[in-house]
Design a protein around this motif. Structure first.
Motif, PDB file in Angstrom:
ATOM      1  N   ASP A 193       0.858  -1.181   0.000  1.00  0.00           N
ATOM      2  CA  ASP A 193       0.000   0.000   0.000  1.00  0.00           C
ATOM      3  C   ASP A 193       0.898   1.236   0.000  1.00  0.00           C
ATOM      4  OD1 ASP A 193       0.857   0.416   2.712  1.00  0.00           O
ATOM      5  OD2 ASP A 193      -0.780  -0.833   3.424  1.00  0.00           O
ATOM      6  N   TRP A 194       0.311   2.390   0.230  1.00  0.00           N
ATOM      7  CA  TRP A 194       1.092   3.631   0.192  1.00  0.00           C
ATOM      8  C   TRP A 194       2.129   3.721   1.306  1.00  0.00           C
ATOM      9  CZ3 TRP A 194       2.156   6.776  -3.498  1.00  0.00           C
ATOM     10  CH2 TRP A 194       1.265   6.949  -4.554  1.00  0.00           C
ATOM     11  N   TYR A 195       2.035   2.868   2.314  1.00  0.00           N
ATOM     12  CA  TYR A 195       3.027   2.883   3.396  1.00  0.00           C
ATOM     13  C   TYR A 195       4.162   1.893   3.156  1.00  0.00           C
ATOM     14  CZ  TYR A 195      -0.035   6.147   5.582  1.00  0.00           C
ATOM     15  OH  TYR A 195      -0.781   7.266   5.823  1.00  0.00           O
ATOM     16  N   THR A 196       4.053   1.074   2.139  1.00  0.00           N
ATOM     17  CA  THR A 196       5.133   0.144   1.802  1.00  0.00           C
ATOM     18  C   THR A 196       6.431   0.879   1.473  1.00  0.00           C
ATOM     19  OG1 THR A 196       3.510  -1.487   1.039  1.00  0.00           O
ATOM     20  CG2 THR A 196       5.791  -1.770   0.284  1.00  0.00           C
ATOM     21  N   PRO A 197       6.404   1.989   0.722  1.00  0.00           N
ATOM     22  CA  PRO A 197       7.666   2.690   0.444  1.00  0.00           C
ATOM     23  C   PRO A 197       8.420   3.110   1.709  1.00  0.00           C
ATOM     24  CG  PRO A 197       5.968   3.470  -1.040  1.00  0.00           C
ATOM     25  CD  PRO A 197       5.281   2.581  -0.029  1.00  0.00           C
ATOM     26  N   SER A 198       7.700   3.423   2.792  1.00  0.00           N
ATOM     27  CA  SER A 198       8.408   3.801   4.015  1.00  0.00           C
ATOM     28  C   SER A 198       9.218   2.625   4.558  1.00  0.00           C
ATOM     29  CB  SER A 198       7.448   4.346   5.072  1.00  0.00           C
ATOM     30  OG  SER A 198       6.612   3.334   5.584  1.00  0.00           O
ATOM     31  N   HIS A 199       8.785   1.409   4.307  1.00  0.00           N
ATOM     32  CA  HIS A 199       9.533   0.233   4.756  1.00  0.00           C
ATOM     33  C   HIS A 199      10.757  -0.004   3.873  1.00  0.00           C
ATOM     34  CE1 HIS A 199       6.672  -0.848   7.880  1.00  0.00           C
ATOM     35  NE2 HIS A 199       5.766  -0.367   7.049  1.00  0.00           N
ATOM     36  N   VAL A 200      10.658   0.363   2.602  1.00  0.00           N
ATOM     37  CA  VAL A 200      11.853   0.343   1.748  1.00  0.00           C
ATOM     38  C   VAL A 200      12.878   1.321   2.329  1.00  0.00           C
ATOM     39  CG1 VAL A 200      12.773   0.829  -0.564  1.00  0.00           C
ATOM     40  CG2 VAL A 200      10.557  -0.354  -0.319  1.00  0.00           C
ATOM     41  N   LEU A 201      12.391   2.474   2.768  1.00  0.00           N
ATOM     42  CA  LEU A 201      13.284   3.468   3.375  1.00  0.00           C
ATOM     43  C   LEU A 201      13.888   2.959   4.675  1.00  0.00           C
ATOM     44  CD1 LEU A 201      11.349   6.786   2.664  1.00  0.00           C
ATOM     45  CD2 LEU A 201      13.031   5.579   1.246  1.00  0.00           C
ATOM     46  N   HIS A 202      13.128   2.173   5.444  1.00  0.00           N
ATOM     47  CA  HIS A 202      13.710   1.539   6.631  1.00  0.00           C
ATOM     48  C   HIS A 202      14.951   0.751   6.224  1.00  0.00           C
ATOM     49  CE1 HIS A 202       9.638   1.126   9.013  1.00  0.00           C
ATOM     50  NE2 HIS A 202       9.968   2.391   8.786  1.00  0.00           N
ATOM     51  N   GLY A 203      14.833  -0.018   5.138  1.00  0.00           N
ATOM     52  CA  GLY A 203      15.965  -0.820   4.682  1.00  0.00           C
ATOM     53  C   GLY A 203      17.168   0.027   4.315  1.00  0.00           C
ATOM     54  N   LEU A 204      16.933   1.156   3.639  1.00  0.00           N
ATOM     55  CA  LEU A 204      18.036   2.067   3.307  1.00  0.00           C
ATOM     56  C   LEU A 204      18.711   2.571   4.582  1.00  0.00           C
ATOM     57  CD1 LEU A 204      16.346   4.291   0.545  1.00  0.00           C
ATOM     58  CD2 LEU A 204      18.047   2.503   0.170  1.00  0.00           C
ATOM     59  N   LEU A 205      17.884   2.973   5.542  1.00  0.00           N
ATOM     60  CA  LEU A 205      18.418   3.507   6.797  1.00  0.00           C
ATOM     61  C   LEU A 205      19.138   2.433   7.617  1.00  0.00           C
ATOM     62  CD1 LEU A 205      15.433   5.793   7.842  1.00  0.00           C
ATOM     63  CD2 LEU A 205      17.679   6.534   7.020  1.00  0.00           C
ATOM     64  N   PHE A 206      18.549   1.246   7.697  1.00  0.00           N
ATOM     65  CA  PHE A 206      19.183   0.169   8.462  1.00  0.00           C
ATOM     66  C   PHE A 206      20.523  -0.214   7.845  1.00  0.00           C
ATOM     67  CE2 PHE A 206      14.772  -1.600   9.840  1.00  0.00           C
ATOM     68  CZ  PHE A 206      14.608  -0.532  10.708  1.00  0.00           C
ATOM     69  N   PHE A 207      20.565  -0.274   6.514  1.00  0.00           N
ATOM     70  CA  PHE A 207      21.834  -0.600   5.862  1.00  0.00           C
ATOM     71  C   PHE A 207      22.890   0.442   6.228  1.00  0.00           C
ATOM     72  CE2 PHE A 207      25.063  -0.321   2.658  1.00  0.00           C
ATOM     73  CZ  PHE A 207      25.405  -1.650   2.444  1.00  0.00           C
ATOM     74  N   ALA A 208      22.525   1.707   6.112  1.00  0.00           N
ATOM     75  CA  ALA A 208      23.485   2.785   6.396  1.00  0.00           C
ATOM     76  C   ALA A 208      23.954   2.741   7.848  1.00  0.00           C
ATOM     77  CB  ALA A 208      22.858   4.143   6.074  1.00  0.00           C
ATOM     78  N   MET A 209      23.021   2.596   8.775  1.00  0.00           N
ATOM     79  CA  MET A 209      23.395   2.581  10.196  1.00  0.00           C
ATOM     80  C   MET A 209      24.277   1.374  10.524  1.00  0.00           C
ATOM     81  SD  MET A 209      20.068   4.009  12.270  1.00  0.00           S
ATOM     82  CE  MET A 209      18.924   2.805  11.634  1.00  0.00           C
ATOM     83  N   LEU A 210      23.909   0.208  10.024  1.00  0.00           N
ATOM     84  CA  LEU A 210      24.692  -0.984  10.325  1.00  0.00           C
ATOM     85  C   LEU A 210      26.040  -0.969   9.611  1.00  0.00           C
ATOM     86  CD1 LEU A 210      21.794  -3.579  10.335  1.00  0.00           C
ATOM     87  CD2 LEU A 210      23.117  -2.788  12.318  1.00  0.00           C
ATOM     88  N   HIS A 211      26.100  -0.328   8.451  1.00  0.00           N
ATOM     89  CA  HIS A 211      27.373  -0.176   7.740  1.00  0.00           C
ATOM     90  C   HIS A 211      28.345   0.664   8.569  1.00  0.00           C
ATOM     91  CE1 HIS A 211      30.142   0.143   4.384  1.00  0.00           C
ATOM     92  NE2 HIS A 211      30.167   1.451   4.566  1.00  0.00           N
ATOM     93  N   VAL A 212      27.817   1.689   9.214  1.00  0.00           N
ATOM     94  CA  VAL A 212      28.654   2.559  10.045  1.00  0.00           C
ATOM     95  C   VAL A 212      28.978   1.898  11.384  1.00  0.00           C
ATOM     96  CG1 VAL A 212      28.677   4.754  11.315  1.00  0.00           C
ATOM     97  CG2 VAL A 212      27.865   4.689   8.945  1.00  0.00           C
ATOM     98  N   LEU A 213      27.960   1.306  12.023  1.00  0.00           N
ATOM     99  CA  LEU A 213      28.150   0.748  13.363  1.00  0.00           C
ATOM    100  C   LEU A 213      28.879  -0.593  13.381  1.00  0.00           C
ATOM    101  CD1 LEU A 213      24.649   1.574  14.889  1.00  0.00           C
ATOM    102  CD2 LEU A 213      26.817   2.751  15.321  1.00  0.00           C
ATOM    103  N   LEU A 214      28.649  -1.418  12.353  1.00  0.00           N
ATOM    104  CA  LEU A 214      29.214  -2.771  12.326  1.00  0.00           C
ATOM    105  C   LEU A 214      29.871  -3.058  10.971  1.00  0.00           C
ATOM    106  CD1 LEU A 214      26.157  -4.570  13.960  1.00  0.00           C
ATOM    107  CD2 LEU A 214      28.288  -3.932  15.096  1.00  0.00           C
TER     108      LEU A 214
END
Length: 185
Positions: free
Chosen positions: A53-74
């Protein structure tokens, strides 16, 4: 039996989350009796009840953010194990989002007056969308990931007057003028 790979664990996390949501009383699919690939009407009983639905793109953005944070932290942790961690965080959000407390919070302070939580199929779709965002962040240049984030937010704000940033803002620190602007759309 050998050790479980990260990919097996990701699948188990998704299945366990779906099972736990069913245990919490979430409906497996829309009460309408069928599953649509896309449900594009935000102010309807079918919102958050179908695969996307229209909120699915926000979950794609979660993935972008999680990748970036985990790339920096771990940075030394293998990508598969970082995906396991990202999937655990997303699963935790899907469970929290479907608790009575969070559902009532959404209904009290956002434009989601008729929000009753996600169908399990929608939560699974949201977790898969996060994985898509994680994969995109892995293969795209940083500038394109940033452009994808900003573009996605712009599109959802344009079409539904909501998005990841507005959703988080309104959930944590509601602004009445913003809620009224969203409701006018």
């Amino acid at each position: 039996m050998g050790r479980l790979s990260p990919w097996h664990l990701v699948a188990l996390i998704v299945l366990a989350t779906a099972g736990f949501l069913l245990f919490l009383g979430r409906v497996p699919i829309c009460d309408c009796g069928y599953v649509k690939l896309w449900h594009g009407v935000t102010n309807s009983s079918g919102n958050s009840q179908h695969l996307t639905d229209w909120y699915t793109p926000s979950h794609v953005l979660h993935g972008l953010l999680f990748f970036a944070m985990l790339h920096v932290l771990l940075p030394r942790v293998a990508i598969g194990w970082r995906l396991v961690l990202a999937t655990l965080v997303e699963a935790g959000w899907e469970i929290a989002e479907n608790t009575s407390m969070v559902i009532e919070r959404y209904r009290a302070v956002t434009i989601s007056l008729d929000y009753y939580g996600d169908a399990v199929v929608n939560s699974v779709g949201d977790m898969l969308a996060m994985m898509l965002g994680f994969w995109l962040a892995r293969v795209l240049p940083v500038w394109l990931s940033v452009a994808l984030f900003l573009g996605t937010e712009a599109v959802t704000i344009w079409f539904i007057r909501d998005g990841l940033i507005l959703n988080v803002l309104m959930l944590l620190w509601p602004i009445e003028a913003l809620r009224q602007w969203q409701a006018a759309g």
